[in-house]
Design a protein around this motif. Structure first.
Motif, short mmCIF file in Angstrom:
data_model
loop_
_atom_site.label_atom_id
_atom_site.label_comp_id
_atom_site.label_asym_id
_atom_site.label_seq_id
_atom_site.Cartn_x
_atom_site.Cartn_y
_atom_site.Cartn_z
N ILE A 266 0.84 -1.20 0.00
CA ILE A 266 0.00 0.00 0.00
C ILE A 266 0.87 1.25 0.00
O ILE A 266 0.67 2.18 -0.79
CB ILE A 266 -0.94 0.00 1.22
CG1 ILE A 266 -1.86 -1.22 1.18
CG2 ILE A 266 -1.74 1.29 1.28
CD1 ILE A 266 -2.71 -1.37 2.43
N ILE A 394 -7.70 11.65 0.99
CA ILE A 394 -8.17 10.51 0.18
C ILE A 394 -7.41 9.24 0.56
O ILE A 394 -8.00 8.17 0.74
CB ILE A 394 -8.02 10.82 -1.32
CG1 ILE A 394 -8.94 11.98 -1.72
CG2 ILE A 394 -8.32 9.58 -2.16
CD1 ILE A 394 -8.74 12.46 -3.14
N VAL A 395 -6.09 9.38 0.68
CA VAL A 395 -5.26 8.24 1.09
C VAL A 395 -5.69 7.74 2.47
O VAL A 395 -5.80 6.52 2.71
CB VAL A 395 -3.77 8.64 1.09
CG1 VAL A 395 -2.92 7.54 1.73
CG2 VAL A 395 -3.29 8.92 -0.32
N LEU A 397 -8.63 8.01 4.01
CA LEU A 397 -9.93 7.33 3.98
C LEU A 397 -9.83 5.94 3.37
O LEU A 397 -10.42 4.98 3.87
CB LEU A 397 -10.94 8.18 3.20
CG LEU A 397 -11.36 9.50 3.87
CD1 LEU A 397 -12.22 10.32 2.92
CD2 LEU A 397 -12.10 9.23 5.17
N LEU A 398 -9.05 5.83 2.28
CA LEU A 398 -8.89 4.52 1.65
C LEU A 398 -8.17 3.55 2.57
O LEU A 398 -8.51 2.36 2.63
CB LEU A 398 -8.11 4.67 0.33
CG LEU A 398 -8.84 5.40 -0.80
CD1 LEU A 398 -7.91 5.59 -2.00
CD2 LEU A 398 -10.09 4.63 -1.22
N TYR A 399 -7.20 4.05 3.31
CA TYR A 399 -6.45 3.20 4.24
C TYR A 399 -7.36 2.71 5.37
O TYR A 399 -7.32 1.53 5.74
CB TYR A 399 -5.26 3.97 4.81
CG TYR A 399 -4.33 3.13 5.65
CD1 TYR A 399 -3.32 2.38 5.05
CD2 TYR A 399 -4.45 3.08 7.03
CE1 TYR A 399 -2.46 1.60 5.82
CE2 TYR A 399 -3.59 2.31 7.81
CZ TYR A 399 -2.60 1.58 7.20
OH TYR A 399 -1.75 0.82 7.96
N TYR A 400 -8.16 3.63 5.92
CA TYR A 400 -9.09 3.23 6.98
C TYR A 400 -10.08 2.18 6.46
O TYR A 400 -10.42 1.23 7.18
CB TYR A 400 -9.85 4.45 7.50
CG TYR A 400 -9.20 5.12 8.68
CD1 TYR A 400 -9.59 4.80 9.97
CD2 TYR A 400 -8.18 6.07 8.53
CE1 TYR A 400 -8.99 5.40 11.08
CE2 TYR A 400 -7.59 6.67 9.61
CZ TYR A 400 -8.00 6.34 10.89
OH TYR A 400 -7.40 6.94 11.98
N ALA A 401 -10.55 2.36 5.24
CA ALA A 401 -11.46 1.37 4.65
C ALA A 401 -10.77 0.02 4.52
O ALA A 401 -11.37 -1.03 4.75
CB ALA A 401 -11.95 1.86 3.29
N GLY A 402 -9.49 0.05 4.15
CA GLY A 402 -8.72 -1.19 4.04
C GLY A 402 -8.55 -1.89 5.38
O GLY A 402 -8.63 -3.13 5.46
#
Length: 617
Positions: A266, A394-395, A397-402
């Motif tokens: 990631i 954005i990074v 939020l995507l990381y938290y979703a992951g």
């Protein structure tokens, strides 16, 4: 004699490193800030590939010898040219070197205490050093065999020649950490603007605030992930007009990052995306050479990742590993109610304003917004900080979703239901978020000076005497705050070192010692450890993992009390009883049944007829 030999090998290792640093400087003409992380990462990748090929020691020996040859060649050329020996450092370089030396020195006085050192990171390194090979499916000491060995390969290289002690392990990882921080200072173009270094130093020092759970006094790699990504961002930005050189430096950094940890891909992707973005936005996209360099870097950087994946798919086929996901049943083991409970706990934890990660996210958002407004209203400058904030959000939020997906679909239920490791996982992305804003703010600050260095004489490099005064006061303020933060981190590390004698690893080490066996043969004896369950050190398997590490034995169990009716039956299943801590009840029982005065130590368990005999070793 052995100590002298180890000291000699350590000195040779230093000269080998120096040889690589000098040869890279001479051949590639890189900035000094980028050379250490480039060299260390390249060595780590080479040793990693050597491990994949089954030639871990020979590959490491070849790397060291080539480094020594490089040093000899550079020294010969230097003497042949009759150049005078001269070492010069700028004030910023001197400050960084002195600070790094102080931290590395105190780091060398520490030993391992964190749970995950003994459950994986340290034990896998100990096995690599004992066997001169990567763990195999038959490695009973290693529970999580799918964890990549990128950083472990570098630590193996250093420890193979400098010594096997825990202090050397920490020092080796410290070299990677501080080389990354040094690379971040390479983002500064106007080297004579000390305010830029002071501001950047202040910003980067705040990252230690989010690193309490993954402090540098252990071998965990969660802190390396974001700072490696930040180092890549600094390299790409500084060489944005020279994509060929940028790709050369980025290649080993991204390659190593992909095999630091499973989530390393990631952070590697973040660096590669920025590389592509920079290439597309700086006028070189029309040429085929920059495009080839970028594509080649992306493909080359993924080779370590696919190499490790191939090893796992072939050598470890059929071996269950932590966080493995079944393609046909992602929700196995979790009911809809349990998944809703995990999501609810995750959302509460992610927005809890009492936790360090959330505090950091909020504070850096407020500071970034305030700085952007100040730049427009007061300085009349257009900063890019707000753009970086959006991209990093954005990074984030995507990381938290992951992470949420990890808990829902991959992590075992008993760990997912309590969000095991949540603060560590989140701290990594918060370090990247905060560090990215600091790097961007430094660039914006550099672009805001009225004059560029070189446009006018240095003594006239300010718009007015008033702005020069602000400049000087800014330096003082940044240095004072940064020094205060770093002093707090220093005191924390010193405190950890001083309190080691009270820790469970020290107590176990005092009883068992640190055992290393020739050829890496595991101790096949069965051990039963006895201690209190203070801080759940036995029920959470901490004591057992520490015992496995020091004894180099896979069959280690723990117990917190004896049941009198079952003592003979229990002890007969083991070869040794290891008493780490005593208590009055256990002393009474051992005295009553076996005639021994219970004390810390190792008791050999034998049978004489129907009687169990305990003999203190």
């Amino acid at each position: 004699m052995l100590i002298m030999l180890q000291l000699l090998m350590g000195v040779l290792l230093v000269f080998s490193f120096l040889g690589y640093l000098l040869i890279v400087r001479k051949t590639l003409s890189l900035q000094w800030e980028f050379i250490p992380v480039f060299v260390f990462s390249s060595i780590a990748c080479i040793v990693f590939f050597s491990g994949l090929a089954g030639q871990l020691f020979m590959g490491s020996l070849a790397v060291m010898v080539l480094g020594l040859l490089a040093f000899v060649v550079i020294a010969f050329l230097w003497l042949r040219q009759g150049a005078s020996f001269r070492i010069s450092f700028s004030i910023s370089q001197l400050c960084f070197l002195v600070g790094s030396f102080i931290f590395l020195l105190v780091l060398f006085q520490n030993k391992l205490t964190h749970y995950d050192n003994f459950s994986h990171w340290a034990i896998v390194l100990k096995q690599m050093l004992s066997t001169d090979a990567f763990p195999t499916p038959d490695s009973n000491l290693i529970d999580f065999k799918n964890y990549p060995l990128g950083v472990s390969s570098f630590l193996y290289y250093v420890c193979r020649f400098a010594g096997h002690s825990q202090s050397v392990m920490l020092l080796a990882q410290g070299l990677l950490i501080f080389s990354c921080f040094y690379a971040m200072f390479g983002i500064v173009s106007e080297k004579k603007r000390f305010l830029l270094y002071a501001f950047l130093g202040l910003g980067l020092s705040t990252l230690s605030f989010f690193n309490i759970t993954i402090r540098i006094t252990n071998l965990l790699v969660d802190f390396l992930l974001p700072i490696y990504a930040l180092a890549i961002l600094a390299v790409v930005y500084q060489y944005r007009n020279d994509m060929k050189r940028a790709c050369i430096v980025v290649l080993p950094l991204v390659g190593l990052l992909t095999v630091v940890k499973s989530t390393g891909i990631i952070f590697a992707a973040i660096g590669l995306i920025f590389l592509v973005y920079t290439w597309l936005t700086h006028g070189q996209k029309s040429g085929w050479k920059p495009a080839l360099a970028v594509v080649g870097t992306i493909c080359g950087a993924l080779i370590p990742y696919f190499g490790w994946s191939w090893r796992m798919a072939t050598m470890f086929q059929g071996v269950d590993n932590k966080f493995d996901v079944a393609a046909s049943g992602l929700q196995i083991g979790k009911t809809p109610e349990q998944m809703r409970e995990i999501i609810s706990l995750f959302l509460r934890s992610s927005t809890d304003l009492t936790t360090r990660p959330v505090i950091g996210i909020v504070i850096f958002h407020l500071v970034a917004i305030a700085a952007s407004v100040f730049a427009v209203v007061v300085l009349k400058k257009k900063w890019n900080l707000w753009k970086a904030l959006i991209a990093l959000d954005i990074v984030l939020l995507l990381y938290y979703a992951g992470i949420l997906a990890l808990y829902l679909y991959s992590m075992p239920l008993d760990e997912a239901i309590r969000l095991a490791g949540f603060e560590r996982y989140v701290s990594s992305i918060v370090v990247l978020f905060a560090g990215g804003l600091v790097l961007c703010a430094t660039i914006d600050l550099e672009r805001s000076f009225h004059y560029k260095i070189g446009e006018v004489p240095d003594y006239r490099a300010f718009k007015s005497f008033e702005t020069k005064g602000y400049y000087q006061k800014g330096i003082i303020a940044c240095i004072a705050i940064a020094a205060t933060i770093l002093l707090s981190e220093y005191n924390g590390i010193v405190s950890i070192a001083k309190s080691y004698d009270t820790t469970l690893p020290h107590k176990i080490y005092a009883v068992t010692g640190d055992r290393w066996y020739k050829g890496g043969q595991e101790d096949k004896h069965r051990y039963l450890f006895y201690a209190s369950d203070r801080d759940q050190q036995v029920t959470n398997y901490y004591m057992q993992y520490v015992g496995k590490y020091f004894l180099y034995a896979p069959k280690v169990d723990g117990i917190v009390l004896f049941y009198e009716d079952n003592m003979d039956n229990l002890l007969s299943g083991y070869d040794y009883l290891v008493v780490v801590e005593t208590d009055s009840d256990a002393k009474r029982l051992l005295k009553k049944h076996y005639g021994v005065d219970m004390q810390e130590g190792i008791y050999k368990i034998t049978r004489s007829g129907d009687q169990i005999v305990l003999t203190l070793q």
